[in-house]
Design a protein around this motif. Structure first.
Motif, PDB file in Angstrom:
ATOM      1  N   PHE A   1     -17.353 -24.698  10.165  1.00 44.21           N
ATOM      2  CA  PHE A   1     -18.706 -24.539  10.689  1.00 44.21           C
ATOM      3  C   PHE A   1     -19.690 -24.233   9.559  1.00 44.21           C
ATOM      4  O   PHE A   1     -20.804 -24.739   9.535  1.00 44.21           O
ATOM      5  CB  PHE A   1     -18.766 -23.425  11.728  1.00 44.21           C
ATOM      6  CG  PHE A   1     -18.168 -23.785  13.069  1.00 44.21           C
ATOM      7  CD1 PHE A   1     -17.780 -25.069  13.381  1.00 44.21           C
ATOM      8  CD2 PHE A   1     -18.008 -22.811  14.037  1.00 44.21           C
ATOM      9  CE1 PHE A   1     -17.237 -25.391  14.613  1.00 44.21           C
ATOM     10  CE2 PHE A   1     -17.479 -23.113  15.282  1.00 44.21           C
ATOM     11  CZ  PHE A   1     -17.086 -24.406  15.572  1.00 44.21           C
ATOM     12  N   ILE A   2     -19.277 -23.378   8.631  1.00 50.56           N
ATOM     13  CA  ILE A   2     -20.167 -22.986   7.539  1.00 50.56           C
ATOM     14  C   ILE A   2     -20.415 -24.163   6.606  1.00 50.56           C
ATOM     15  O   ILE A   2     -21.567 -24.463   6.274  1.00 50.56           O
ATOM     16  CB  ILE A   2     -19.587 -21.785   6.774  1.00 50.56           C
ATOM     17  CG1 ILE A   2     -19.556 -20.550   7.678  1.00 50.56           C
ATOM     18  CG2 ILE A   2     -20.408 -21.489   5.527  1.00 50.56           C
ATOM     19  CD1 ILE A   2     -18.732 -19.408   7.142  1.00 50.56           C
TER      20      ILE A   2
ATOM     21  N   ASN B   1     -24.242 -22.752   3.545  1.00 53.08           N
ATOM     22  CA  ASN B   1     -23.022 -23.549   3.635  1.00 53.08           C
ATOM     23  C   ASN B   1     -21.975 -23.119   2.614  1.00 53.08           C
ATOM     24  O   ASN B   1     -21.184 -23.913   2.151  1.00 53.08           O
ATOM     25  CB  ASN B   1     -23.341 -25.042   3.503  1.00 53.08           C
ATOM     26  CG  ASN B   1     -24.024 -25.366   2.202  1.00 53.08           C
ATOM     27  OD1 ASN B   1     -24.257 -24.499   1.374  1.00 53.08           O
ATOM     28  ND2 ASN B   1     -24.360 -26.626   2.015  1.00 53.08           N
ATOM     29  N   ILE B   2     -21.975 -21.842   2.269  1.00 57.60           N
ATOM     30  CA  ILE B   2     -21.000 -21.291   1.328  1.00 57.60           C
ATOM     31  C   ILE B   2     -20.177 -20.233   2.052  1.00 57.60           C
ATOM     32  O   ILE B   2     -20.686 -19.164   2.376  1.00 57.60           O
ATOM     33  CB  ILE B   2     -21.719 -20.666   0.111  1.00 57.60           C
ATOM     34  CG1 ILE B   2     -22.586 -21.715  -0.568  1.00 57.60           C
ATOM     35  CG2 ILE B   2     -20.714 -20.063  -0.847  1.00 57.60           C
ATOM     36  CD1 ILE B   2     -23.557 -21.158  -1.567  1.00 57.60           C
ATOM     37  N   PRO B   3     -18.897 -20.498   2.321  1.00 58.57           N
ATOM     38  CA  PRO B   3     -18.067 -19.536   3.043  1.00 58.57           C
ATOM     39  C   PRO B   3     -17.889 -18.216   2.297  1.00 58.57           C
ATOM     40  O   PRO B   3     -17.692 -17.176   2.904  1.00 58.57           O
ATOM     41  CB  PRO B   3     -16.721 -20.242   3.196  1.00 58.57           C
ATOM     42  CG  PRO B   3     -16.994 -21.665   2.969  1.00 58.57           C
ATOM     43  CD  PRO B   3     -18.184 -21.752   2.086  1.00 58.57           C
ATOM     44  N   GLY B   4     -17.978 -18.237   0.972  1.00 55.40           N
ATOM     45  CA  GLY B   4     -17.786 -17.040   0.170  1.00 55.40           C
ATOM     46  C   GLY B   4     -19.039 -16.219  -0.023  1.00 55.40           C
ATOM     47  O   GLY B   4     -19.032 -15.242  -0.780  1.00 55.40           O
ATOM     48  N   TYR B   5     -20.119 -16.575   0.662  1.00 53.94           N
ATOM     49  CA  TYR B   5     -21.380 -15.840   0.557  1.00 53.94           C
ATOM     50  C   TYR B   5     -21.159 -14.393   1.011  1.00 53.94           C
ATOM     51  O   TYR B   5     -20.631 -14.149   2.091  1.00 53.94           O
ATOM     52  CB  TYR B   5     -22.432 -16.527   1.426  1.00 53.94           C
ATOM     53  CG  TYR B   5     -23.749 -15.802   1.542  1.00 53.94           C
ATOM     54  CD1 TYR B   5     -24.689 -15.862   0.526  1.00 53.94           C
ATOM     55  CD2 TYR B   5     -24.048 -15.059   2.671  1.00 53.94           C
ATOM     56  CE1 TYR B   5     -25.892 -15.207   0.639  1.00 53.94           C
ATOM     57  CE2 TYR B   5     -25.253 -14.399   2.792  1.00 53.94           C
ATOM     58  CZ  TYR B   5     -26.170 -14.474   1.771  1.00 53.94           C
ATOM     59  OH  TYR B   5     -27.367 -13.821   1.879  1.00 53.94           O
ATOM     60  N   LEU B   6     -21.548 -13.432   0.167  1.00 58.65           N
ATOM     61  CA  LEU B   6     -21.394 -12.023   0.523  1.00 58.65           C
ATOM     62  C   LEU B   6     -22.583 -11.591   1.372  1.00 58.65           C
ATOM     63  O   LEU B   6     -23.727 -11.654   0.934  1.00 58.65           O
ATOM     64  CB  LEU B   6     -21.288 -11.154  -0.727  1.00 58.65           C
ATOM     65  CG  LEU B   6     -20.020 -11.337  -1.556  1.00 58.65           C
ATOM     66  CD1 LEU B   6     -20.039 -10.437  -2.779  1.00 58.65           C
ATOM     67  CD2 LEU B   6     -18.789 -11.067  -0.731  1.00 58.65           C
ATOM     68  N   VAL B   7     -22.298 -11.151   2.574  1.00 59.32           N
ATOM     69  CA  VAL B   7     -23.326 -10.788   3.538  1.00 59.32           C
ATOM     70  C   VAL B   7     -23.793  -9.359   3.262  1.00 59.32           C
ATOM     71  O   VAL B   7     -22.986  -8.435   3.189  1.00 59.32           O
ATOM     72  CB  VAL B   7     -22.779 -10.896   4.984  1.00 59.32           C
ATOM     73  CG1 VAL B   7     -23.813 -10.462   5.984  1.00 59.32           C
ATOM     74  CG2 VAL B   7     -22.318 -12.308   5.258  1.00 59.32           C
TER      75      VAL B   7
END
Length: 188
Positions: free
Chosen positions: A124-125, A138-144
């Motif tokens: 999905f990302i 669109n980066i799954p490793g993005y730190l929220v």
């Protein structure tokens, strides 16, 4: 025109490629967090190493500049949600890789119930269906960050934004069956 900026790795690889204990410890992390490869673990380890090394350097505070640096490090970790307000340098040293992997966007998509599996969350990302504060990421490793946690949703232009979409109905069904199983185990 000039040369493009030289791209550098954001991680360090292990010193020896075939250590059985390291490999066995990485396998459950890959499975639990739905990581694409071990490079994502190494990125989290490098980031953690950077934080702990900086905390160790700032342990002997002598100047006003070092005090400011320590405050900035703590504030950054609080903003990322890795520490709580009021925690100190010793708490930075207690952090582990799981703490960093828990702050990834892919993990939050699963926690919020937008996807039923880690692999689906990753898909999905990367396909552009997830937005944070209205901004498609669109980066799954993005730190929220801590203030972005509540604003993770499907993007406005995504077909998954429709509540009647087949995948969203499947996710709801899976979520409901998990809740039923949890209630049964609590009652037993």
């Amino acid at each position: 025109m000039g040369d493009p900026k030289k791209l550098r790795k954001k991680y360090e690889t292990p010193r020896h490629p075939w250590q059985a204990s390291r490999i066995l410890s990485e396998k459950p992390l890959i499975k639990e967090y739905g990581l694409k490869n071990k490079k994502e673990i190494w990125k989290a380890q490098s980031l953690l190493r950077k934080f702990t090394n900086q905390a160790k350097l700032l342990s002997t505070i002598k100047t006003e500049h070092q005090k400011r640096e320590k405050e900035q490090l703590i504030n950054r970790l609080v903003k990322l949600g890795l520490l709580k307000q009021g925690q100190d340098r010793e708490d930075v040293l207690d952090l582990n890789v799981k703490n960093i992997l828990d702050r990834r966007l892919q993990t939050f998509v699963i926690k919020k119930g937008l996807a039923k599996t880690a692999n689906q969350a990753r898909q999905f990302i990367t396909h552009g269906h997830i937005a944070v504060k209205g901004q498609k990421i669109n980066i799954p490793g993005y730190l929220v960050n801590k203030d972005e946690e509540d604003f993770i949703t499907f993007s406005e232009k995504s077909k998954l934004n429709n509540a009647e979409h087949a995948e969203r109905i499947k996710v709801k069904e899976v979520k409901e069956t998990k809740e039923i199983k949890q209630n049964e185990t609590r009652q037993a």
